[in-house]
Design a protein around this motif. Structure first.
Motif, PDB file in Angstrom:
ATOM      1  N   LEU A  48       2.065  -1.305  32.889  1.00 42.04           N
ATOM      2  CA  LEU A  48       2.916  -1.752  31.785  1.00 42.04           C
ATOM      3  C   LEU A  48       2.437  -3.078  31.246  1.00 42.04           C
ATOM      4  O   LEU A  48       2.343  -3.282  30.029  1.00 42.04           O
ATOM      5  CB  LEU A  48       4.363  -1.893  32.273  1.00 42.04           C
ATOM      6  CG  LEU A  48       5.261  -0.688  32.118  1.00 42.04           C
ATOM      7  CD1 LEU A  48       6.656  -1.030  32.604  1.00 42.04           C
ATOM      8  CD2 LEU A  48       5.314  -0.280  30.649  1.00 42.04           C
TER       9      LEU A  48
ATOM     10  N   ALA B 258       8.565  -0.817  28.696  1.00 44.62           N
ATOM     11  CA  ALA B 258       8.022   0.490  28.330  1.00 44.62           C
ATOM     12  C   ALA B 258       8.271   0.749  26.851  1.00 44.62           C
ATOM     13  O   ALA B 258       7.393   1.235  26.121  1.00 44.62           O
ATOM     14  CB  ALA B 258       8.656   1.586  29.180  1.00 44.62           C
ATOM     15  N   MET B 259       9.477   0.384  26.385  1.00 45.62           N
ATOM     16  CA  MET B 259       9.768   0.575  24.965  1.00 45.62           C
ATOM     17  C   MET B 259       8.859  -0.306  24.103  1.00 45.62           C
ATOM     18  O   MET B 259       8.378   0.120  23.050  1.00 45.62           O
ATOM     19  CB  MET B 259      11.236   0.229  24.661  1.00 45.62           C
ATOM     20  CG  MET B 259      12.255   1.229  25.145  1.00 45.62           C
ATOM     21  SD  MET B 259      11.776   2.925  24.850  1.00 45.62           S
ATOM     22  CE  MET B 259      11.861   2.978  23.071  1.00 45.62           C
ATOM     23  N   LEU B 260       8.622  -1.519  24.574  1.00 47.43           N
ATOM     24  CA  LEU B 260       7.725  -2.406  23.827  1.00 47.43           C
ATOM     25  C   LEU B 260       6.332  -1.788  23.738  1.00 47.43           C
ATOM     26  O   LEU B 260       5.708  -1.782  22.662  1.00 47.43           O
ATOM     27  CB  LEU B 260       7.657  -3.771  24.510  1.00 47.43           C
ATOM     28  CG  LEU B 260       6.671  -4.760  23.882  1.00 47.43           C
ATOM     29  CD1 LEU B 260       7.134  -5.160  22.500  1.00 47.43           C
ATOM     30  CD2 LEU B 260       6.476  -5.989  24.746  1.00 47.43           C
TER      31      LEU B 260
ATOM     32  N   TYR C 139      15.840  -2.204  34.304  1.00 49.87           N
ATOM     33  CA  TYR C 139      16.091  -2.623  32.920  1.00 49.87           C
ATOM     34  C   TYR C 139      14.815  -3.190  32.311  1.00 49.87           C
ATOM     35  O   TYR C 139      14.447  -2.884  31.175  1.00 49.87           O
ATOM     36  CB  TYR C 139      17.165  -3.716  32.863  1.00 49.87           C
ATOM     37  CG  TYR C 139      18.556  -3.263  33.206  1.00 49.87           C
ATOM     38  CD1 TYR C 139      18.982  -1.989  32.895  1.00 49.87           C
ATOM     39  CD2 TYR C 139      19.444  -4.124  33.826  1.00 49.87           C
ATOM     40  CE1 TYR C 139      20.255  -1.585  33.208  1.00 49.87           C
ATOM     41  CE2 TYR C 139      20.716  -3.733  34.143  1.00 49.87           C
ATOM     42  CZ  TYR C 139      21.119  -2.460  33.836  1.00 49.87           C
ATOM     43  OH  TYR C 139      22.376  -2.068  34.140  1.00 49.87           O
TER      44      TYR C 139
ATOM     45  N   LEU D 240      22.160   4.616  31.701  1.00 51.04           N
ATOM     46  CA  LEU D 240      21.540   3.441  31.089  1.00 51.04           C
ATOM     47  C   LEU D 240      21.933   2.148  31.784  1.00 51.04           C
ATOM     48  O   LEU D 240      21.195   1.178  31.767  1.00 51.04           O
ATOM     49  CB  LEU D 240      21.943   3.352  29.610  1.00 51.04           C
ATOM     50  CG  LEU D 240      21.455   4.475  28.722  1.00 51.04           C
ATOM     51  CD1 LEU D 240      21.980   4.306  27.320  1.00 51.04           C
ATOM     52  CD2 LEU D 240      19.938   4.511  28.695  1.00 51.04           C
TER      53      LEU D 240
ATOM     54  N   CYS E 117       1.176  -3.556  27.447  1.00 49.13           N
ATOM     55  CA  CYS E 117       1.908  -4.455  26.549  1.00 49.13           C
ATOM     56  C   CYS E 117       1.018  -5.593  26.096  1.00 49.13           C
ATOM     57  O   CYS E 117       0.973  -5.940  24.904  1.00 49.13           O
ATOM     58  CB  CYS E 117       3.142  -5.025  27.245  1.00 49.13           C
ATOM     59  SG  CYS E 117       4.440  -3.844  27.449  1.00 49.13           S
TER      60      CYS E 117
ATOM     61  N   THR F 262      12.341  -0.571  31.538  1.00 47.49           N
ATOM     62  CA  THR F 262      12.712   0.145  30.313  1.00 47.49           C
ATOM     63  C   THR F 262      12.334  -0.662  29.085  1.00 47.49           C
ATOM     64  O   THR F 262      11.726  -0.148  28.140  1.00 47.49           O
ATOM     65  CB  THR F 262      14.227   0.420  30.308  1.00 47.49           C
ATOM     66  OG1 THR F 262      14.618   0.884  31.579  1.00 47.49           O
ATOM     67  CG2 THR F 262      14.587   1.413  29.235  1.00 47.49           C
ATOM     68  N   VAL F 263      12.689  -1.959  29.104  1.00 39.37           N
ATOM     69  CA  VAL F 263      12.434  -2.798  27.940  1.00 39.37           C
ATOM     70  C   VAL F 263      10.937  -2.855  27.653  1.00 39.37           C
ATOM     71  O   VAL F 263      10.496  -2.660  26.509  1.00 39.37           O
ATOM     72  CB  VAL F 263      12.994  -4.210  28.177  1.00 39.37           C
ATOM     73  CG1 VAL F 263      12.474  -5.158  27.105  1.00 39.37           C
ATOM     74  CG2 VAL F 263      14.502  -4.190  28.163  1.00 39.37           C
TER      75      VAL F 263
ATOM     76  N   VAL G  69       5.503   1.324  23.890  1.00 36.75           N
ATOM     77  CA  VAL G  69       5.509   2.455  22.950  1.00 36.75           C
ATOM     78  C   VAL G  69       5.547   1.942  21.519  1.00 36.75           C
ATOM     79  O   VAL G  69       4.793   2.385  20.648  1.00 36.75           O
ATOM     80  CB  VAL G  69       6.716   3.375  23.242  1.00 36.75           C
ATOM     81  CG1 VAL G  69       6.861   4.414  22.149  1.00 36.75           C
ATOM     82  CG2 VAL G  69       6.554   4.030  24.591  1.00 36.75           C
ATOM     83  N   ALA G  70       6.416   0.950  21.291  1.00 37.14           N
ATOM     84  CA  ALA G  70       6.594   0.454  19.925  1.00 37.14           C
ATOM     85  C   ALA G  70       5.320  -0.174  19.387  1.00 37.14           C
ATOM     86  O   ALA G  70       5.026  -0.090  18.202  1.00 37.14           O
ATOM     87  CB  ALA G  70       7.740  -0.565  19.880  1.00 37.14           C
TER      88      ALA G  70
END
Lengths: 793, 141
Positions: free
Chosen positions: A701, A573-575, A567, A559, A705, A570-571, A577-578
């Motif tokens: 991405l 990509a998580m956004l 980083y 990580l 987003c 990752t951030v 998905v969320a």
């Protein structure tokens, strides 16, 4: 009476705070001076013996968090008084002893701080009525014992022992916290003295609560399979061992079990678990004691055995067993502290603790020898010591015809026999026989170190001789407190030769003699067995700890790889998905979809009804975006980002959010300035060159987003607006908070506490940024340059 | 950027920005503004000063390390909340005091003190970062 008990519980901490000062002023006598504090507490507690024996319990309460009905309550009943008296009594002698043992040590003052704080935690633990206070003191004993065990922190073994003790006992601490909270939830009570046994035992959570408290008690009191930390805690200086093993931390688990006996005990699970683990621990510790040759290690292993014995007796839970437990606890505290202090004296004066390297010290250290002999007699259970009564009493409890009683009886006799053999080893090997050369020429230890063993040994005999007084003042109140019902004392010196109990005692002694004769053979056998087995609980612990460290390393490398770009990926990509998962998978987007007919699409796609300058702002934002994408250099891209941000600020301004617009403007200006300033250290003139894969990844991405957030906002806007909050703020802003700017009123008044937290975070972030910037400044220097001494011009 | 014109005009711009930032901060309770925006404006002013005169000079003009302004700000904000405890009220209950100066009435309040704390935090943090990026790395020369 009220507050004085709380003061007693907190008093040693005050003494701890003063210890360095006392040490500085009264250097050679600091032990004598500091010992006054536990002495005073001891004497105060002594005056409570009669009232407690008569009335049952004395309470003291301090308001803690009154709004939650939470009080810092303390109470003294027979059980806590017995523990508190041993803690302060032995504590006095230990402080005295430590002053002499560590005489001239540069950190004696610090040691005294730890020792007194440890005493205070333990005292608080046994006096606490409130379960949260109990937990707090419980954890304090773990922390202070960590400091004490690791006192000699320059040795790796001491650090390891300290960490191991902390880790193992803290697992129990967490379990205790869970248990305490569950017990409170189940009963609605914070105070131990008010718990009702039936209400707890009948509750659906009983099993979980019991499990939590058992884990807590077993880790603290070194029951099998958590026994391994205790011998390693021997890395502490000897005064600590004497205290730790006799009266304090390891007894905390026994205390907890005894304290909860009326509410949790008496069930089949309780009896079976305690008796089985206690018996196993007894045998394990007893065998472990023979295996060792280091006197401190031998004693540490016997402590494990004794703790097992105590747990076993609590598990049996009959009045006789509880009486035996109280007797054994007192006898053990006295003789174990005395033995540790004597061993410390041997180590101090002869320079060795190895049982095979010592012999014939009795001539040179007669007083130490006498003290050791008395203490060992108590450990063997010879009359006239308290140890004798303890043994008689526990055998008496198990005289019965049931096979389970017989099994336990055999275990007890075997365990006691091995302990008796070990006690004989401890007193005979170093002191009798032909004198052997030792590293130091042994002579008698100073009086401050001899006082402990002699006094404690003497008390063991005197208490046993004053059977009536001891039974009335200690045994009955303590036993009554543990059992919840009144018990009777039947201590007497009228020895009945027809009683099978006495013959069992005799058998124990005989077996002990056999163990003593065969000790070295047994030791060889056990060691060979251990080698054959290859691993112990200790090595398993090490393996677990190293596994944890390796696991942490793997996770960190995964990580925290140090590539900023990844980083961000990752951030975002998580956004993505969320935002996307609730929208597309969980049906969040349905409010936007035409459900009735396609005709709705024309309404949705209608050009918005905007004024010309509003169109202008949108065009400006789009121009900014386009400029970013096509910028020929990095500087242009940064400036174009500023254009785009300004357009957003204009939108805020046009639609009635001047505060937001204001802030946005300032942030845009500052971010352009700062970005441009950062980039002055980099190359601003060229454009980023990146491979197609990177472009595709980042572009995807960004699109996902952006689209997701836009859709989310549309969904939010399409729902009904709940105006309750805004109406409240509009209506109350001026009358209550005297401000017309609602945004600001919310920030500084209604939610001022949040803002306080936020500005603290802003400041912390500023500090972190400065640290990073300064680090970068030093790291960029070549190593040789940074090591050179700076020459001031 | 280090032209003569810029260097000559910069102090005036900075002075105006600073005064304006205080004005924005104080009027925030009733009109757009407040400590956060005021602090940002003041930090921009310091950034401008740093650009024109060099970070070391700007630091000297501030006298204190910019980060200590931030620490002071948190302290002021927290203390403003503590005042109400002496009043017998919970933490951060606002206290208002109206000063009558004949012509006009000046409202003083704990939220205002709190907002000044916010101002100082934002100013101190952003200014220290900006100055550190502009020139030296924040080490005392």
């Amino acid at each position: 009476m009220d507050a004085s008990i709380a003061l007693v519980a907190i008093g040693p901490f005050g003494a701890a705070a003063l210890a360095p000062l006392v040490h500085r002023i009264a250097r050679p006598f600091s032990g004598w001076v500091l010992a006054l504090v536990p002495t005073a507490i001891f004497l105060f507690l002594w005056t409570l013996i009669e009232p407690v024996a008569r009335a049952g319990a004395v309470r003291g309460v301090i308001g803690w968090v009154p709004s939650y009905n939470l009080n810092l309550s303390f109470f003294v009943d027979g059980l806590s008084l017995t523990f508190a008296l041993t803690i302060t009594g032995i504590g006095t002698l230990v402080v005295l002893y430590a002053g002499a043992y560590l005489k001239g040590h540069p950190h004696l003052g610090r040691f005294m701080v730890f020792l007194l704080a440890f005493m205070g935690s333990m005292l608080g633990l046994v006096l606490a009525d409130n379960m949260l206070a109990l937990f707090m003191f419980w954890e304090l004993t773990a922390v202070t014992s960590f400091l004490l065990i690791g006192f000699d922190h320059e040795r790796q073994a001491a650090r390891r022992g300290a960490i191991q003790a902390l880790v193992v006992t803290n697992i129990g601490g967490m379990a205790l916290l869970v248990g305490v909270i569950l017990l409170q939830q189940a009963t609605g009570l914070w105070d131990l003295s008010e718990l009702q046994g039936e209400a707890v035992r009948g509750h659906g959570l009983y099993g979980v609560i019991l499990g939590c408290f058992l884990i807590a008690a077993f880790t603290k009191s070194a029951q099998f399979p958590f026994h391994f930390w205790l011998p390693n805690a021997m890395e502490a200086p000897t005064p600590v061992s004497a205290f730790l093993h006799s009266a304090t931390m390891v007894q905390a688990g026994v205390y907890l079990l005894a304290r909860l006996s009326p509410s949790l005990g008496g069930t089949e699970a309780w009896t079976v678990i305690l008796v089985c683990f206690g018996g196993l621990t007894l045998l394990w510790g007893a065998l472990g004691a023979i295996r060792q040759t280091d006197l401190k290690q031998v004693l540490a292993q016997t402590t494990i055995a004794s703790l097992g014995l105590l747990v076993l007796l609590i598990g049996l839970g009959t009045p006789t067993a509880i009486a035996a437990m109280v007797l054994y606890f007192v006898a053990h505290a006295l003789y174990k502290a005395a033995l540790f202090m004597a061993v410390g004296a041997i180590d101090h004066e002869a320079g060795s603790r190895d049982i095979t390297a010592l012999s014939g010290l009795a001539d040179r250290m007669p007083l130490t020898f006498i003290a050791t002999a008395i203490a060992s007699a108590a450990m063997i259970g010879l009359p006239p010591t308290l140890g004798f009564f303890a043994k008689e009493e526990m055998y008496l409890d198990l005289l019965g015809s049931q096979w389970s009683q017989l099994v336990v009886l055999v275990v007890l006799v075997a365990g006691n026999a091995v302990l008796a053999g070990v006690a004989a080893l401890v007193v005979i090997k170093p002191f009798l026989g032909a004198p052997m050369p030792t590293p130091k020429t042994g002579h008698e230890a100073p009086i401050a170190m001899l006082a402990g063993p002699l006094v404690l040994g003497g008390v063991g005999i005197v208490a046993a001789l004053l059977t009536d007084w001891f039974g009335h003042s200690v045994l009955v109140p303590a036993g009554t407190a543990i059992l919840g019902n009144p018990i009777e004392s039947h201590l007497t010196w009228a020895i009945n030769f027809a009683s099978p109990v006495l013959w069992l005692s005799a058998a124990t002694w005989a077996l002990g003699l056999v163990v003593y004769r065969q000790a070295s053979a047994v030791r060889t056998l056990l060691r060979r067995f251990e080698v054959a087995l290859g691993w112990t609980a200790d090595t398993v612990f090490d393996a677990l700890m190293f596994g944890l460290i390796r696991f942490a390393g793997v996770v960190t490398r995964l990580l925290h790889h140090g590539r900023l770009e990844m980083y961000l990926v990752t951030v975002f990509a998580m956004l993505a998905v969320a935002v996307s998962v609730p929208l597309f998978v969980m049906g969040g987007i349905t409010p936007l979809l035409p459900t009735a007919d396609l005709g709705l699409w024309s309404v949705k796609l209608d050009w918005p009804d905007l004024l010309p300058y509003e169109w202008g702002v949108i065009v400006l934002a789009l121009v900014g975006l386009g400029a970013i994408l096509t910028a020929s250099s990095r500087l242009v891209a940064i400036l174009a980002l500023g254009i785009q941000g300004t357009a957003v600020a204009l939108i805020f301004l046009l639609f009635g959010a001047p505060d937001l617009a204001f802030t946005q403007f300032m942030v845009e200006i500052l971010s352009v300035v700062i970005l441009a300033l950062v980039m002055t250290r980099l190359n601003l003139d060229e454009r980023d060159r990146r491979p197609f894969e990177d472009l595709a990844r980042d572009g995807t991405l960004a699109l996902v987003c952006g689209a997701g957030v836009s859709l989310l906002l549309m969904v939010v806007l399409s729902g009904p607006f709940d105006p309750r909050l805004s109406e409240f703020f509009t209506a109350t802003s001026v009358p209550i908070a005297h401000g017309a700017n609602i945004v600001n009123v919310i920030l500084v008044d209604y939610r001022g506490f949040d803002t306080l937290g936020e500005i603290s975070v802003v400041m912390a972030a500023g500090i972190a940024i400065m640290v990073l910037l300064r680090r970068r400044g030093t790291a960029s220097l070549p190593p040789a340059a940074s090591q050179q001494p700076k020459v001031m011009p | 950027m280090n032209t003569v014109i810029f260097r000559t005009v910069a102090p005036f711009i900075v002075a105006i920005m600073l005064v304006f930032s205080v004005y924005i901060c104080l009027r925030g309770h009733n009109e757009p503004g407040g400590g956060f925006i005021g602090g940002l404006i003041a930090a921009s002013a310091i950034a401008v000063l740093g650009m024109s005169m060099g970070a070391a000079e700007a630091r000297r003009a501030l006298r204190l390390d910019p980060l200590s302004f931030a620490g002071l700000g948190v302290l002021i904000a927290a203390l403003s909340g503590l005042l109400s405890i002496f009043n017998g009220n919970p933490f951060m209950t606002s206290i208002w005091l109206y000063l009558n100066l004949g012509e006009t009435e000046v409202p003083l309040s704990t939220p205002m003190i709190f907002d000044i704390g916010v101002y100082l935090v934002v100013f101190g943090t952003i200014a220290s970062v900006a100055l550190a990026l502009e020139g030296d790395d924040g080490e005392a020369p």
